[in-house]
Write an enzyme that holds these catalytic residues in place. Sequence first.
Site, short mmCIF file in Angstrom:
data_model
loop_
_atom_site.label_atom_id
_atom_site.label_comp_id
_atom_site.label_asym_id
_atom_site.label_seq_id
_atom_site.Cartn_x
_atom_site.Cartn_y
_atom_site.Cartn_z
N HIS A 307 38.10 118.22 56.91
CA HIS A 307 37.59 118.18 55.54
C HIS A 307 37.65 116.74 55.03
O HIS A 307 38.54 115.99 55.37
CB HIS A 307 38.46 119.07 54.63
N ASP A 364 35.84 127.51 55.47
CA ASP A 364 34.83 128.23 56.26
C ASP A 364 35.41 128.86 57.52
O ASP A 364 34.71 129.62 58.20
CB ASP A 364 33.71 127.26 56.65
C1 SDX Z 1 32.82 122.49 53.31
O1 SDX Z 1 33.43 118.50 50.44
C2 SDX Z 1 33.79 119.72 50.23
O2 SDX Z 1 34.59 120.02 49.36
C3 SDX Z 1 33.13 120.76 51.10
C4 SDX Z 1 33.64 122.19 50.95
C5 SDX Z 1 33.31 122.76 49.60
O3 SDX Z 1 34.01 123.68 49.15
O4 SDX Z 1 32.29 122.35 49.01
O5 SDX Z 1 35.04 122.21 51.14
C6 SDX Z 1 33.00 123.12 51.97
O6 SDX Z 1 31.79 121.92 53.56
C7 SDX Z 1 33.96 122.51 54.29
C8 SDX Z 1 33.66 121.73 55.61
C9 SDX Z 1 32.83 122.65 56.52
N1 SDX Z 1 32.36 121.87 57.68
C10 SDX Z 1 32.88 122.10 58.92
O7 SDX Z 1 33.81 122.86 59.16
C11 SDX Z 1 32.19 121.31 60.02
C12 SDX Z 1 33.24 120.70 60.95
N2 SDX Z 1 33.95 119.63 60.22
C13 SDX Z 1 33.43 118.33 60.30
O8 SDX Z 1 32.18 118.08 60.75
C14 SDX Z 1 34.10 117.29 59.40
O9 SDX Z 1 35.45 117.51 59.44
C15 SDX Z 1 33.62 117.24 57.96
C16 SDX Z 1 32.15 117.08 57.88
C17 SDX Z 1 34.04 118.45 57.22
C18 SDX Z 1 34.29 116.02 57.32
O10 SDX Z 1 33.80 114.90 57.95
P1 SDX Z 1 34.27 113.41 57.52
O11 SDX Z 1 35.20 113.46 56.37
O12 SDX Z 1 33.04 112.58 57.42
O13 SDX Z 1 35.15 112.97 58.73
P2 SDX Z 1 34.56 112.37 60.08
O14 SDX Z 1 33.35 113.14 60.52
O15 SDX Z 1 34.43 110.90 59.90
O16 SDX Z 1 35.75 112.70 61.12
C19 SDX Z 1 36.91 111.88 61.19
C20 SDX Z 1 37.41 112.03 62.61
C21 SDX Z 1 36.33 111.67 63.64
O17 SDX Z 1 36.98 111.27 64.82
P3 SDX Z 1 37.26 109.64 65.05
O18 SDX Z 1 35.94 108.95 64.75
O19 SDX Z 1 38.35 109.32 64.08
O20 SDX Z 1 37.67 109.57 66.49
O21 SDX Z 1 37.75 113.40 62.87
C22 SDX Z 1 36.89 113.93 63.88
C23 SDX Z 1 35.68 113.01 63.94
O22 SDX Z 1 35.10 113.04 65.24
N3 SDX Z 1 36.52 115.27 63.44
C24 SDX Z 1 36.45 116.33 64.24
C25 SDX Z 1 36.13 117.41 63.39
N4 SDX Z 1 36.02 116.97 62.13
C26 SDX Z 1 36.26 115.65 62.16
N5 SDX Z 1 36.63 116.47 65.57
C27 SDX Z 1 36.47 117.73 66.07
N6 SDX Z 1 36.18 118.82 65.31
C28 SDX Z 1 35.99 118.69 63.97
N7 SDX Z 1 35.70 119.75 63.23
#
Ligand code: SDX
Length: 428
Positions: A307, A364
Amino acid sequence: MSEIAKLELNGKVYEFPVITGSENEKAIDISTLRSATGYITLDPGFKNTGSTKSGITFLNGEEGILRYRGYPIEQLAEKAEFLEVAYLLIYGSLPTLAQYTKFKKTITLHTLIHEDMREFFEAYPAKAHPMGILAASLSSLSTFYPESHDPYRPQEAVDLTIYRLLAKLPTLAAWAYKNAMRHPVVYPKNNLDYCENFLNMMFSMPTEDYKVNPVVAQALNKLLILHADHEQNCSAATVRVVGSSQANLYTSVAAGVSALWGPLHGGANQAVIEMLEAIRNDGGDVDKWINKAKDKDDTFRLMGFGHRVYKNFDPRATIIKKASDDVLKALGVNDPVLDIAKKLETVALNDDYFKSRGLYPNVDFYSGIIYRALNIPSEMFTVMFAIGRLPGWIAQWKEMIEDKAPIGRPRQVYTGATKRDFVDIDKR
Ligand code: SDX
């Protein structure tokens, strides 16, 4: 004495005021930065950038705190009705009994869709994703009420639009589902409450009336409350930006639905179930999929994990996880993907890759388990999120309008070709 931030550029020191929120959050007000220095900031994804001050929802990502207008989510999820929370988010305080009775009755009387719209649904193919139907329907709804497009006046027209959206969204959602099933649509009934009415429109058939199970209605009420707002998330920010151009509220909310559809946002709840089913069909080897999620060369992400704000547990996920156990037990449902979800969570929470990045289950991760137990198909999961999030979108839009916010128009740093002259095609 108020705090200031100093920035030194080319030997000159610039000062900018620091803003402190009611929960002691700090921000540097850079609204004069470009005029003072000629510089802008750059922050892809707005990870460090606040777009507004707001009094609607407070999140603390480190401590896993979520409050709507100061009320802890745990208390609201346990004690409130969804429309009560909608009133709280939109109007800023919990309604008195008289206010709430009037609010509910007004909404009940607006649940019908203009009969001309019913034909819209027949034009969609059965495979149409209901989120596409919902986004289109909400914008189409605005064409039936041209007198209520002005976001500023008259106030009665703005309030009527708010009531119409809250009342009609469940009907539009249920009709989108009936379209996909190629079943006849079911009309709203004034003798049912908000959740019962939606369930009846979803599952009633001409051959037999649907009997609402109170466990199902209560679970739905709790899920809608947990999704009702989440400060400046992707879809709420979208509603604010679209609304800041003074586009009408219907179409601003339709834009929010489009943003929510993405699998990185609200679409994650559908993606989680598809992921869990893929893991089950692949033999249930959780470790294999955890390693795929950690592999930079693999595009697979653990959906429902991570998140932008919560770098600790998402309080909503904690509540939904418990509710999923309770609902499945009450309904006598045994869902094998729930066991896979729990195994995934246990392995991930003990893995340094996830712990070091603050990746925990989000709202989710478990919600789809409950929706499945309620017999809601996975294509409708994000629609359920939209029904829950509607009051939040309305509240954020209303605050933006009342604050007379400027049109949202970010700057950029240009990195393309510098000036060059046109070359005739025969000389290229
Ligand atoms: C919602 O914003 C809100 O409040 C949203 C929400 C709401 O109520 O409105 O809470 C609802 O959208 C919840 C999130 C649902 N999405 C998912 O579950 C999809 C999977 N999660 C991700 O794609 C990710 O965690 C996000 C999109 C939720 C957040 O992404 P960020 O903050 O841009 O973080 P990032 O993509 O830069 O990740 C940081 C690191 C990266 O690795 P490094 O570059 O540090 O090596 O964490 C890793 C990412 O690769 N990473 C994951 C991951 N999520 C982040 N690695 C594996 N699996 C994951 N799910």
